[in-house]
Scaffold this motif. Structure first.
Motif, PDB file in Angstrom:
ATOM      1  N   CYS A 144       0.874  -1.192   0.000  1.00 15.17           N
ATOM      2  CA  CYS A 144       0.000   0.000   0.000  1.00 15.17           C
ATOM      3  C   CYS A 144       0.903   1.232   0.000  1.00 15.17           C
ATOM      4  CB  CYS A 144      -0.927   0.020   1.210  1.00 15.17           C
ATOM      5  SG  CYS A 144      -2.109  -1.323   1.296  1.00 15.17           S
ATOM      6  N   ARG A 145       1.788   1.309  -0.958  1.00 15.93           N
ATOM      7  CA  ARG A 145       2.803   2.367  -0.925  1.00 15.93           C
ATOM      8  C   ARG A 145       2.177   3.756  -0.936  1.00 15.93           C
ATOM      9  NH1 ARG A 145       6.234   2.636  -6.544  1.00 15.93           N
ATOM     10  NH2 ARG A 145       7.349   0.963  -5.498  1.00 15.93           N
ATOM     11  N   PHE A 146       2.872   4.701  -0.283  1.00 19.33           N
ATOM     12  CA  PHE A 146       2.368   6.071  -0.291  1.00 19.33           C
ATOM     13  C   PHE A 146       3.068   6.890  -1.353  1.00 19.33           C
ATOM     14  CE2 PHE A 146       5.087   8.282   3.294  1.00 19.33           C
ATOM     15  CZ  PHE A 146       6.249   7.794   2.776  1.00 19.33           C
ATOM     16  N   GLY A 147       2.392   7.945  -1.809  1.00 19.95           N
ATOM     17  CA  GLY A 147       2.934   8.788  -2.862  1.00 19.95           C
ATOM     18  C   GLY A 147       1.972   9.921  -3.161  1.00 19.95           C
ATOM     19  N   ASN A 148       2.403  10.829  -4.015  1.00 24.45           N
ATOM     20  CA  ASN A 148       1.576  11.987  -4.351  1.00 24.45           C
ATOM     21  C   ASN A 148       0.592  11.714  -5.484  1.00 24.45           C
ATOM     22  OD1 ASN A 148       2.854  13.650  -2.408  1.00 24.45           O
ATOM     23  ND2 ASN A 148       4.570  14.010  -3.814  1.00 24.45           N
ATOM     24  N   ASN A 149       0.848  10.673  -6.253  1.00 19.40           N
ATOM     25  CA  ASN A 149       0.017  10.374  -7.427  1.00 19.40           C
ATOM     26  C   ASN A 149      -0.944   9.218  -7.125  1.00 19.40           C
ATOM     27  OD1 ASN A 149      -1.102   9.805  -9.907  1.00 19.40           O
ATOM     28  ND2 ASN A 149       0.849   9.706 -11.011  1.00 19.40           N
ATOM     29  N   PRO A 150      -2.265   9.489  -7.084  1.00 17.25           N
ATOM     30  CA  PRO A 150      -3.235   8.426  -6.793  1.00 17.25           C
ATOM     31  C   PRO A 150      -3.249   7.309  -7.835  1.00 17.25           C
ATOM     32  CG  PRO A 150      -4.240  10.604  -6.564  1.00 17.25           C
ATOM     33  CD  PRO A 150      -2.913  10.807  -7.233  1.00 17.25           C
ATOM     34  N   LYS A 151      -2.719   7.576  -9.017  1.00 18.85           N
ATOM     35  CA  LYS A 151      -2.704   6.554 -10.064  1.00 18.85           C
ATOM     36  C   LYS A 151      -1.622   5.506  -9.828  1.00 18.85           C
ATOM     37  CE  LYS A 151      -4.582   9.545 -13.702  1.00 18.85           C
ATOM     38  NZ  LYS A 151      -4.355  10.136 -15.047  1.00 18.85           N
TER      39      LYS A 151
END
Length: 554
Positions: A491-498
């Motif tokens: 469930c990696r986090f990041g700025n891009n929901p895609k």
């Protein structure tokens, strides 16, 4: 009753949330799959703890399936066939009860591997959406609240610190450290003294380490080890803001028309279905099981699983690459009385090669072979000259006596990054269900050649040090298989929901009132055990929730 916060799981990713939000006055409920054990329940019984594992469900009832690439095809098999268990502690405090307590911070460049080294072929390496500076104060907070003992080492890759020293003095060291230090100096290796989440003096309600020689895989009966149960959950039970429901196996999270979670559905020990309502949900069931729960929580809003309309849940699962290099020491290396000193820690690591000019390296951690006598004895039942010959009688007795009283094996544990890739993920398969009829997690283990190359590079450094120390029977066992007790990603986090499941605060892009705070959030894992970073990140997320609670539930 509707709780302010429901926390699923109680390990390193859950503890800081439970601790901080209960203290702030929120009504918190923890749903834990296992029991609530006390210190006196943690014995050093090898049969119960490591041979049969009383803290995990029986694999015949609650298993996983594994996919390995064998003979040029992906082959699936259930873990009850092999005993390979990816459950790491179903009890209050989770697997933090059983850690060895190596507490190394990630380094500033660990947060930006893609920028520093570029993308490795067939990898999904990305930079983190936060930096080391965002985490430093929380690393410092963990050291003080969880309790970390050690001595800050001066070496090339030492990360910046806001506190000059660790809050607890270093644990007592085994005499072999003198041999390690001398050999390291001769090779121009910079030795790092291992910081551990084990307190060296009494602290609040906890007693100092008494050097039992049984840390990894065992619960701590003095309270010295910084488990989530001991350091975080027990203290806040006194607030009366915390309810703990044990033997609660959460099987589904339900959402409403606004795509917010309204309740957790769980099974009791006898299989009865119950529900718990809350305003905010924290998922911290360890990486594999967290992805499994989301994938099984399908409804009209999320037909592919909760928070998974972008199909990112379960992707880019992480472990740790590496293996072990071993060397045997006897009275030819150092006085036998010193060598056979029981209980004390080695607490030494090589981190000179954590970064290289061309690629991300890793570290080598030094520990003695595990004290488990059955496990140790099992290694000696075969003839060293003829591996097909089983030793019996006096020949076996003499070998065991010598091995247990006149020699010690030093392990050099290799930690290298597990490179995220398309063939390392968690999924669910309707064909394979646990005893409750719930699809189990399928774990595909896909590795890339680069990881094995880095691990072998580090193993050569370990062999070099062992030879310099005068070790005998040096053996190297490096492979690409994961350590089941080291789980992250999915469930990696990041700025891009895609391309990510969570935002930089570990809040699901698609579900406003859901946070995932175990190791699932990590896009890359570093070359160290994950627990310290999971703790620190959970404290960071707790601060965000404390500051924004009202807006998160509206």
């Amino acid at each position: 009753m509707i709780y302010d916060i429901c926390v699923i799981g109680s390990g390193a990713g859950a503890g800081p949330i439970i601790y901080e939000l209960s203290k702030q006055g929120h009504k918190v409920c923890v749903l834990e799959k296992g029991d609530f054990y006390k210190r006196e329940d943690f014995s050093k019984d090898e049969l119960a703890v490591t041979r049969r594992s009383v803290y995990n469900p029986k694999l015949e009832e609650q298993y996983h399936t594994i996919e390995e690439y064998i003979d040029k095809k992906w082959t699936k098999f259930p873990t009850y066939d092999t005993g390979w268990d990816f459950n790491n502690g179903n009890l209050i405090g989770g697997s933090s009860n059983f850690m060895s307590g190596f507490f190394y911070r990630l380094k500033p460049d660990d947060f930006k591997l893609a920028s520093k080294y570029g993308k490795i072929k067939n990898s999904n390496i990305v930079d983190w959406p936060i930096s080391y500076d965002d985490m430093e104060l929380y690393y410092d907070k963990v050291e003080k609240i969880i309790g970390v003992s050690g001595e800050v080492s001066d070496y090339a890759h030492q990360e910046p610190r806001s506190s000059k020293n660790f809050p607890f003095k270093a644990l007592e060291e085994h005499p072999i450290t003198k041999l390690i230090d001398n050999a390291s100096n001769e090779l121009n290796f910079s030795i790092v003294k291992t910081p551990r989440a084990i307190i060296s003096k009494d602290f609040k309600h906890r007693s100092a380490c008494y050097y039992s020689n049984y840390c990894g895989s065992y619960g701590c009966s003095s309270g010295a080890k910084g488990s989530s149960r001991e350091a975080l959950i027990l203290p806040v039970l006194k607030t009366n803001n915390l309810d703990v429901i044990t033997n609660a196996n959460v099987i589904k999270l339900n959402t409403n028309k606004n795509k917010k979670i309204t309740q957790a559905i769980y099974l009791t020990k006898d299989g009865k279905k119950k529900e718990l309502n809350a305003k905010l949900f924290i998922l911290a069931a360890q990486a594999v099981e967290s992805s499994r729960l989301l994938l099984n929580s399908k409804d009209v809003n999320f037909p592919n699983g909760l928070a998974n309309n972008s199909l990112n849940v379960g992707k880019n699962l992480l472990s740790s690459s590496g293996g072990i290099v071993t060397g045997r020491f006897d009275e030819r290396s150092m006085p036998l009385k010193e060598l056979m000193t029981p209980g004390l820690f080695v607490n030494r690591a090589i981190k000179d090669f954590y970064f290289t000019k061309k690629f991300k390296g890793g570290m080598v951690e030094m520990v003695f072979e595990h004290a488990n006598p059955i496990r140790r004895a099992n290694f000696f039942k075969w003839d060293e000259k003829d591996s097909s010959k089983l030793l019996i009688g006096k020949e076996l007795q003499d070998k065991l006596h010598t091995s247990f009283t006149k020699a010690k094996t030093l392990n050099m544990e290799v930690f290298a990054d597990w490179t995220p890739n398309d063939n390392s993920f968690v999924s669910v398969d309707e064909k394979y269900k646990d005893k409750y009829g719930i699809p189990v997690a399928n774990i595909r283990i896909g590795t890339i050649k680069h990881d094995l190359e880095v691990s072998n590079f580090l193993a050569k450094k370990a062999v070099k040090l062992l030879k310099q120390m005068g070790a005998k029977d040096i053996q190297s066992n490096i492979d690409a298989l994961p350590s089941s007790n080291l789980q992250a990603g999915g469930c990696r986090f990041g700025n891009n929901p895609k391309t990510s499941v969570l935002n930089k605060y570990c809040q699901a892009h698609e579900v406003k009132n859901l946070f995932v705070t175990d190791g699932s959030f990590m896009p890359t894992g570093g070359s160290v055990p994950f627990t310290f970073t999971i703790y620190a990140n959970s404290f960071r997320v707790a601060d965000y929730i404390k500051d924004n609670y009202k807006s998160l539930i509206n």
